[in-house]
Design a protein around this motif. Structure first.
Motif, short mmCIF file in Angstrom:
data_model
loop_
_atom_site.label_atom_id
_atom_site.label_comp_id
_atom_site.label_asym_id
_atom_site.label_seq_id
_atom_site.Cartn_x
_atom_site.Cartn_y
_atom_site.Cartn_z
N ALA A 34 1.39 6.76 12.67
CA ALA A 34 0.90 7.79 11.47
C ALA A 34 1.83 8.21 10.88
O ALA A 34 2.08 8.58 9.64
CB ALA A 34 -0.32 8.66 12.34
N ASP A 35 2.96 8.91 11.78
CA ASP A 35 4.10 9.71 11.23
C ASP A 35 4.95 8.93 10.28
O ASP A 35 5.48 9.34 9.28
CB ASP A 35 4.72 10.60 12.34
CG ASP A 35 5.73 11.47 11.52
OD1 ASP A 35 5.45 12.40 10.91
OD2 ASP A 35 6.78 11.50 12.11
N VAL A 85 -4.47 15.19 2.57
CA VAL A 85 -4.20 13.84 2.87
C VAL A 85 -3.92 13.60 4.40
O VAL A 85 -2.66 14.06 4.44
CB VAL A 85 -3.43 13.04 1.99
CG1 VAL A 85 -3.12 11.43 2.30
CG2 VAL A 85 -3.78 12.96 0.48
N THR A 86 -4.68 13.05 5.26
CA THR A 86 -4.25 12.93 6.51
C THR A 86 -4.10 11.35 7.01
O THR A 86 -5.02 10.49 6.85
CB THR A 86 -5.22 13.33 7.63
OG1 THR A 86 -5.42 14.98 7.20
CG2 THR A 86 -4.93 13.59 8.99
N PHE A 87 -2.94 11.06 7.62
CA PHE A 87 -2.71 9.82 7.97
C PHE A 87 -3.11 9.67 9.71
O PHE A 87 -2.53 10.34 10.67
CB PHE A 87 -1.16 9.25 8.14
CG PHE A 87 -0.67 9.24 6.50
CD1 PHE A 87 -0.61 8.23 5.89
CD2 PHE A 87 -0.21 10.60 5.89
CE1 PHE A 87 -0.34 8.07 4.57
CE2 PHE A 87 0.28 10.53 4.61
CZ PHE A 87 -0.02 9.29 3.88
N ASN A 114 0.93 -1.12 -0.05
CA ASN A 114 -0.21 -0.07 -0.02
C ASN A 114 0.88 1.12 -0.04
O ASN A 114 0.42 2.09 -0.34
CB ASN A 114 -0.88 -0.01 1.33
CG ASN A 114 -2.22 -1.04 1.20
OD1 ASN A 114 -2.28 -1.33 -0.01
ND2 ASN A 114 -2.78 -1.23 2.22
N VAL A 115 2.18 1.15 0.45
CA VAL A 115 2.90 2.38 0.50
C VAL A 115 3.29 2.72 -0.65
O VAL A 115 3.19 3.78 -1.32
CB VAL A 115 4.16 2.05 1.38
CG1 VAL A 115 5.30 3.08 1.03
CG2 VAL A 115 3.93 2.09 2.78
N GLN A 116 3.70 1.58 -1.77
CA GLN A 116 3.86 1.90 -3.02
C GLN A 116 2.51 2.53 -3.89
O GLN A 116 2.94 3.32 -4.65
CB GLN A 116 4.50 0.58 -3.63
CG GLN A 116 5.93 0.09 -2.89
CD GLN A 116 6.87 0.97 -2.82
OE1 GLN A 116 7.13 1.67 -3.82
NE2 GLN A 116 7.57 0.97 -1.69
N GLN A 117 1.54 1.84 -3.64
CA GLN A 117 0.39 2.13 -4.21
C GLN A 117 0.21 3.74 -3.96
O GLN A 117 -0.04 4.43 -4.96
CB GLN A 117 -0.58 1.42 -3.89
CG GLN A 117 -2.04 1.81 -4.40
CD GLN A 117 -3.15 1.18 -3.92
OE1 GLN A 117 -3.81 1.49 -2.88
NE2 GLN A 117 -3.57 -0.16 -3.98
N ALA A 170 7.39 7.00 5.21
CA ALA A 170 7.38 5.93 4.33
C ALA A 170 6.86 6.14 2.90
O ALA A 170 7.67 6.21 1.87
CB ALA A 170 6.89 4.48 4.90
N VAL A 171 5.49 6.67 3.00
CA VAL A 171 5.07 7.23 1.48
C VAL A 171 5.76 8.23 0.99
O VAL A 171 5.88 8.26 -0.50
CB VAL A 171 3.42 7.46 2.07
CG1 VAL A 171 2.83 7.93 0.65
CG2 VAL A 171 2.79 6.18 2.50
N LYS A 172 6.04 9.26 1.82
CA LYS A 172 6.64 10.37 0.94
C LYS A 172 7.97 10.08 0.63
O LYS A 172 8.52 10.37 -0.52
CB LYS A 172 6.78 11.49 2.14
CG LYS A 172 7.27 13.04 1.67
CD LYS A 172 7.13 14.09 2.78
CE LYS A 172 7.39 15.22 2.22
NZ LYS A 172 7.28 16.35 3.35
#
Length: 519
Positions: free
Chosen positions: A467-468, A444-446, A426-429, A473-475
């Motif tokens: 969450a952070d 977009v809020t984690f 999901n991170v990559q997606q 990781a996504v960034k």
């Protein structure tokens, strides 16, 4: 089972040592004759040779060398070869559907030849030149056999209904295939789930995850203990060698620390399992979500009153605790370009539609409006403990009001801060979605949540850190995204919005999560 696994891996060590003996030697020479490399040809992708030489495994650009030897490919009429092995559940319907879609989009005509009950070949022919351009060889057996073929250099891609096991990962690394758990070595193709099923004539409609494990262990052996008739329980499961069979051991029996009963009837095919349960009023089985057939799915429940049903959205969000990702594993070597193009296609929107039509759960993110989640907030109020204040519930409602929850969620491995396999995918997606600007000009809020074990304030702090961590990781994965065009926030509400009861490992796992909300 342990003895069987030991025998398999002993055979793998032998097979890895014998692979070279059955291959053919080639000599690669530079045009001026100054460089010469001899060795065993392991593969050719249309551009690069892969050779096992005295210097180890080498990848050599084919445009700069001349090839001599009986194994040298025909460069003029090169036909790409891709071998795919593993889960019959994935290979019987899902992969052919995706390959047909890829061919239609790419301007290829397909020809399928069935070789035997386990093997078939898809040939792709160019509509423009009428030439054969690729052959996709499929071997449909089990996840175990898929990894066996990969490690034996007989497969380029593994179809798996479970994560790679530590011993398989170790062997792959020792064979020069890289770390098979990295993002570019493994991916989640689609989602499935482990669903307890009974006959439609059986009155039992719900069971707790712990009681399900006790049933499969033989600790509960009569339906009257579950509110049903006074009759013995017949047990049906997928064959242990299948990925789903092993996932049941890992995800249902493992947390309960129980072993399977000896009287379980095992099935090689999911359709056979569903039919057997359907026709027996006293049977229970665990089936693939895509293969429940005409059985009656059983709802997972807990002592606190929560009910978790296997449905497309609950599987996609991992709110259903027995989700089973469907993996593709690829070694650290080049595939032919058409193979790489096919894998890229499987991530696109057209492929997600085909995955849904095949009966599995796709990974295309969906937005769930807050008005469609009333039951979740009602549950939050009904189970709120003394440490979850009215002010915190009101803050959560105010914060999320006007936002929508994405079906893309993040959960963690048991007892670990490491994201689970589906969440790593999901991170990559989500990173790719940010790179193409899907959430430009949006917030977009984690949002982090926790289980109820421990003080509420400490749980909120842990949830915020998780969450952070997901946001970072996504960034990091979204290398080409323009973050001036999107707002990425974090927040956390700890144990304020549980998805399941905290009285079991399954419930606590479902509650420890990071959701993604968008405005």
């Amino acid at each position: 089972m342990a003895l069987k696994r030991a025998a398999i891996f002993a055979a793998l060590f032998f097979l890895l040592g014998q692979t070279i003996a059955f291959a053919q030697d080639v000599t690669l020479t530079s045009p001026d004759g100054s460089v010469e490399i001899s060795g065993t040809l392991l593969g050719f992708d249309g551009e690069f040779y892969r050779v096992d030489s005295v210097y180890g495994e080498l990848t050599v650009d084919g445009s700069g060398v001349l090839c001599d030897g009986p194994a040298c490919p025909n460069l003029q009429d090169f036909v790409a070869q891709v071998s795919i092995s593993g889960s019959a559940t994935m290979g019987s319907v899902l992969m052919p559907a995706l390959l047909e879609g890829f061919a239609l989009r790419g301007g290829y005509v397909t020809q399928r030849e069935t070789l035997n009950s386990e093997q078939y070949v898809y040939r792709l022919i160019s509509e423009d030149s009428d030439k054969l351009v690729a052959e996709f060889h499929f071997r449909l057996t089990t996840t175990d056999d898929g990894f066996f073929d990969l490690l034996g250099n007989e497969a380029d891609i593994v179809m798996a209904l479970r994560e790679i096991r530590p011993e398989e990962r170790k062997l792959a690394r020792e064979a020069g295939m890289g770390d098979m758990t990295r993002a570019n070595r493994s991916r989640v193709l689609a989602l499935d789930a482990m669903v307890p099923v009974v006959s439609p004539s059986n009155p039992v409609r719900s069971v707790s995850p712990l009681d399900l494990a006790r049933i499969l262990a033989g600790r509960i052996d009569n339906w009257k203990d579950l509110g049903g008739p006074d009759a013995p329980i017949d047990l049906h499961l997928p064959a242990f060698e299948t990925g789903l069979g092993q996932a049941i051991e890992d995800e249902i029996m493992g947390p309960a620390k129980l072993e399977f009963a000896e009287n379980i009837v095992r099935h090689d095919r999911g359709a056979d399992l569903a039919l057997a349960v359907q026709n027996s009023p006293f049977a229970i089985g665990v089936a693939s979500y895509a293969e429940v057939g005409n059985t009656q799915p059983v709802t997972l429940t807990g002592a606190c009153g929560f009910a978790l049903r296997a449905a497309r959205r609950t599987i996609k969000t991992e709110d259903y605790p027995l989700t089973a990702p469907m993996f593709l594993y690829l070694p650290a070597r080049r595939l032919p370009k058409i193979g790489r193009d096919f894998l890229a296609f499987t991530r696109g929107p057209s492929a997600q539609i085909m995955i849904r039509r095949a009966g599995f759960v796709d990974q295309a993110p969906e937005e769930i409006a807050i008005n469609d989640q009333g039951s979740r907030f009602a549950n939050a109020i009904s189970v709120a403990g003394p440490e979850t204040s009215l002010e915190e519930l009101q803050r959560m409602t105010r914060t999320l009001d006007g936002m929508a929850r994405l079906t893309t969620s993040f959960r963690f491995e048991s007892g670990s801060i490491r994201l689970d396999a589906q969440s790593r995918s999901n991170v990559q997606q989500l990173a790719r979605a940010l790179e193409v600007g899907r959430y430009d000009a949006r917030q977009v809020t984690f949002v982090g949540f926790s289980d109820g074990d421990g003080p509420a304030s400490a749980n909120r702090d842990i949830a915020l850190k998780r969450a952070d961590a997901v946001r970072r990781a996504v960034k990091q994965a979204a290398e080409t995204a323009n973050f001036d065009r999107v707002v990425l926030d974090v927040d956390a509400f700890g144990e304020a919005l549980p998805m399941a009861c905290d009285d079991s490992a399954w419930g606590r796992q479902a509650n420890r999560r990071v959701e993604v909300w968008v405005r």
